[in-house]
Motif scaffolding. Structure first.
Motif, mmCIF file in Angstrom:
data_model
loop_
_atom_site.group_PDB
_atom_site.id
_atom_site.type_symbol
_atom_site.label_atom_id
_atom_site.label_comp_id
_atom_site.label_asym_id
_atom_site.label_seq_id
_atom_site.Cartn_x
_atom_site.Cartn_y
_atom_site.Cartn_z
ATOM 1 N N ILE A 4 38.044 44.217 17.753
ATOM 2 C CA ILE A 4 37.683 44.685 16.032
ATOM 3 C C ILE A 4 38.554 46.383 15.794
ATOM 4 O O ILE A 4 38.452 46.548 16.961
ATOM 5 C CB ILE A 4 35.897 45.017 16.270
ATOM 6 N N GLY A 5 38.822 46.552 14.747
ATOM 7 C CA GLY A 5 39.067 47.609 14.376
ATOM 8 C C GLY A 5 38.488 47.152 12.580
ATOM 9 O O GLY A 5 38.480 46.511 12.131
ATOM 10 N N MET A 6 39.603 48.489 12.543
ATOM 11 C CA MET A 6 39.647 49.337 11.347
ATOM 12 C C MET A 6 40.016 50.461 10.637
ATOM 13 O O MET A 6 40.541 51.080 11.107
ATOM 14 C CB MET A 6 38.255 50.344 10.634
ATOM 15 N N SER A 7 40.246 49.981 9.463
ATOM 16 C CA SER A 7 40.984 50.379 8.285
ATOM 17 C C SER A 7 39.991 50.849 7.265
ATOM 18 O O SER A 7 39.324 50.407 6.878
ATOM 19 C CB SER A 7 42.910 50.056 7.769
ATOM 20 N N TYR A 8 41.004 52.401 6.824
ATOM 21 C CA TYR A 8 39.874 52.658 5.232
ATOM 22 C C TYR A 8 40.925 53.369 4.698
ATOM 23 O O TYR A 8 41.529 54.544 4.917
ATOM 24 C CB TYR A 8 38.996 54.086 5.907
ATOM 25 N N LEU A 9 40.814 52.692 3.096
ATOM 26 C CA LEU A 9 42.063 53.800 1.983
ATOM 27 C C LEU A 9 41.245 53.614 0.796
ATOM 28 O O LEU A 9 39.843 53.423 1.138
ATOM 29 C CB LEU A 9 43.117 52.653 2.617
ATOM 30 N N GLU A 10 41.869 54.366 0.359
ATOM 31 C CA GLU A 10 41.495 54.632 -1.380
ATOM 32 C C GLU A 10 42.501 54.343 -1.855
ATOM 33 O O GLU A 10 43.722 54.358 -1.645
ATOM 34 C CB GLU A 10 41.308 55.589 -1.949
ATOM 35 N N ILE A 53 38.271 51.567 0.025
ATOM 36 C CA ILE A 53 38.221 50.016 0.923
ATOM 37 C C ILE A 53 38.015 50.219 2.340
ATOM 38 O O ILE A 53 39.059 50.216 3.089
ATOM 39 C CB ILE A 53 39.513 49.571 -0.030
ATOM 40 N N LEU A 54 36.870 49.742 2.712
ATOM 41 C CA LEU A 54 36.887 49.344 4.077
ATOM 42 C C LEU A 54 37.848 48.356 4.857
ATOM 43 O O LEU A 54 37.256 47.022 3.951
ATOM 44 C CB LEU A 54 35.777 50.077 4.738
ATOM 45 N N LEU A 55 37.752 48.234 5.064
ATOM 46 C CA LEU A 55 39.067 47.403 6.166
ATOM 47 C C LEU A 55 38.262 46.538 7.528
ATOM 48 O O LEU A 55 38.445 47.723 8.376
ATOM 49 C CB LEU A 55 40.304 47.153 5.855
ATOM 50 N N ILE A 56 37.817 45.931 7.201
ATOM 51 C CA ILE A 56 36.779 45.786 9.324
ATOM 52 C C ILE A 56 38.462 44.133 9.705
ATOM 53 O O ILE A 56 37.906 43.265 9.445
ATOM 54 C CB ILE A 56 35.733 44.985 9.130
ATOM 55 N N LYS A 57 38.845 44.607 10.439
ATOM 56 C CA LYS A 57 39.337 43.040 11.500
ATOM 57 C C LYS A 57 38.946 42.269 12.370
ATOM 58 O O LYS A 57 38.935 43.491 13.223
ATOM 59 C CB LYS A 57 41.499 43.766 10.973
#
Ligand code: ADP
Ligand code: MG
Length: 378
Positions: A150-156, A227-231
């Motif tokens: 599991i991993g994350m990115s966080y952008l706007e 925008i939070l992305l959870i993969k």
């Protein structure tokens, strides 16, 4: 009994089989006295698990009644919103499918409360991430032939620029599409996560990097889409070593208010234009998906381009429209409801007769906008 004087309705029935509908929930936040300087009381109230009514300012003898996939009333808890609108879509991530949840609505209506919440009342984001870890651990216990990460990115997205919230100061990032039609952002920070508490330590400081500025409507109005992305990456331990990736986007959208009323000028007005482009395109995309009609205009804004592989198609999407009950939000509520509604009824029953007077708001939402958003039959 209430007499029906006008009816318009569209359902999901016309949506094509290949394209998932976007489920639309509406959440009404509790009435706040300090938001009601004139002491007019609320102008919106719930009617049932799928419907609400709002004063019809055009005609004091009528209310407007709206129906959605789900209505969360002012008493609804963070847990209820999560259980009914978000939890059911999460297992799909473990099968390599994508999902998105976004909070829409005017500034002050409860988007950040719904998505992020507070330590006492955690919102959709912490609950969803916790649940994803739970589902993965459960799968690992039951079936040992796949391993998960599991991993994350966080952008706007701010002024139609894509900015990395895990790498403050970074430049506008490009949005690309690979041969399998997956949307990628080369250069975006990706943090592998070992546990829910690990997520928390990365996410909370990053969420403070969000660009916020004051407007007349709200001291800390959000001018950007966060925008939070959870993969979830699932890899087969043995041959043929298949790999499946599921992406979950959790989005706290910029305020949907009509910026002509919030006194924005200069830079603020430029931001307003960018916000309106993304939100306007998002509303067109959702309308197209739910009508099962024509070309979906994903490429018309950064937000919808980014969400392209996670909104419609085989993805599972939920829009939570947040609204506030006070009169000062009336026109923004009205616009948001027309975007969210499956159907609208005009009923000749006054909402609260004494509060609707000739000094009611004078600005008139355009009929075209209202009927298009309400999905009236062509
Ligand atoms: P937005 O992000 O849409 O601008 P916020 O989430 O910041 O709105 O909400 C505005 C205010 O209302 C905040 O003080 C928030 O804590 C409060 N609020 C919003 N929704 C609820 C709710 N369902 N219950 C209690 N308080 C709420
Ligand atoms: Mg907010």
């Amino acid at each position: 009994m209430a007499q029906r004087v006008a009816v318009s309705e569209v359902g999901g029935g016309r949506a094509s089989k290949r394209t998932s509908r976007v489920r639309v929930a509406v959440r009404l936040r509790p009435y706040m006295e300090e938001q009601d300087e004139k002491g007019e009381g609320p102008c919106v109230r719930g009617l049932g698990p799928q419907s609400l009514e709002i004063t019809n300012w055009r005609n004091a003898t009528e209310t407007l009644q709206y129906q959605f996939d789900v209505f969360h009333g002012e008493q609804s808890t963070q847990q209820e919103v999560f259980l009914s609108s978000v939890k059911p879509i999460l297992p799909h991530l473990l099968n390599g499918q994508n999902a998105s949840v976004f909070a829409y609505g005017p500034t002050g209506a409860g988007k950040t409360h719904t998505m992020l919440g507070s330590p006492e009342q955690p919102g959709v984001i912490p609950r969803a991430v916790r649940e994803v870890f739970h589902l993965v651990r459960e799968q690992e216990r039951e079936k040992g032939d796949w391993e998960y990460s599991i991993g994350m990115s966080y952008l706007e997205i701010y002024n139609e620029k894509v900015l990395d919230l895990l790498s403050p100061g970074s430049q506008d990032l490009p949005i690309r599409e690979d041969k399998e039609r997956n949307i990628l952002i080369p250069g975006l920070t990706y943090v592998p996560l070992s546990s829910f508490s690990h997520f928390h330590t990365h996410f909370i400081p990053a969420s403070l990097n969000r660009t916020t500025a004051s407007t007349k409507l709200n001291q800390r109005s959000s001018r950007s889409h966060a925008i939070l992305l959870i993969k979830v990456v699932k890899s087969q331990r043995g041959p043929p070593h298949r790999q499946l990736t599921g992406k979950l986007y959790l989005v706290d959208l910029a305020g949907s208010e009509d910026n002509r009323r919030t006194g924005n000028q200069g830079l603020r007005l430029k931001e307003s234009g960018a916000i309106n482009l993304s939100l306007f395109t998002l509303s067109k995309v959702v309308d197209c998906l739910n009508a099962g009609a024509g070309r979906v205009p994903y490429r018309d804004s950064k937000l919808t381009r980014l969400l392209q592989d996670s909104l419609g198609g085989s993805a599972h999407s939920v829009m939570i429209t947040n609204i506030a009950p006070e009169y000062k939000y009336y026109f923004d509520t009205f616009t948001a409801l027309n975007f969210a509604a499956k159907s609208k009824l005009i009923v000749n029953r006054p909402f609260v007769r004494e509060t609707v007077s000739s000094s009611a708001p004078v600005k008139r939402p355009s009929d075209e906008q209202a009927s298009a958003a309400a999905g009236e039959p062509q």
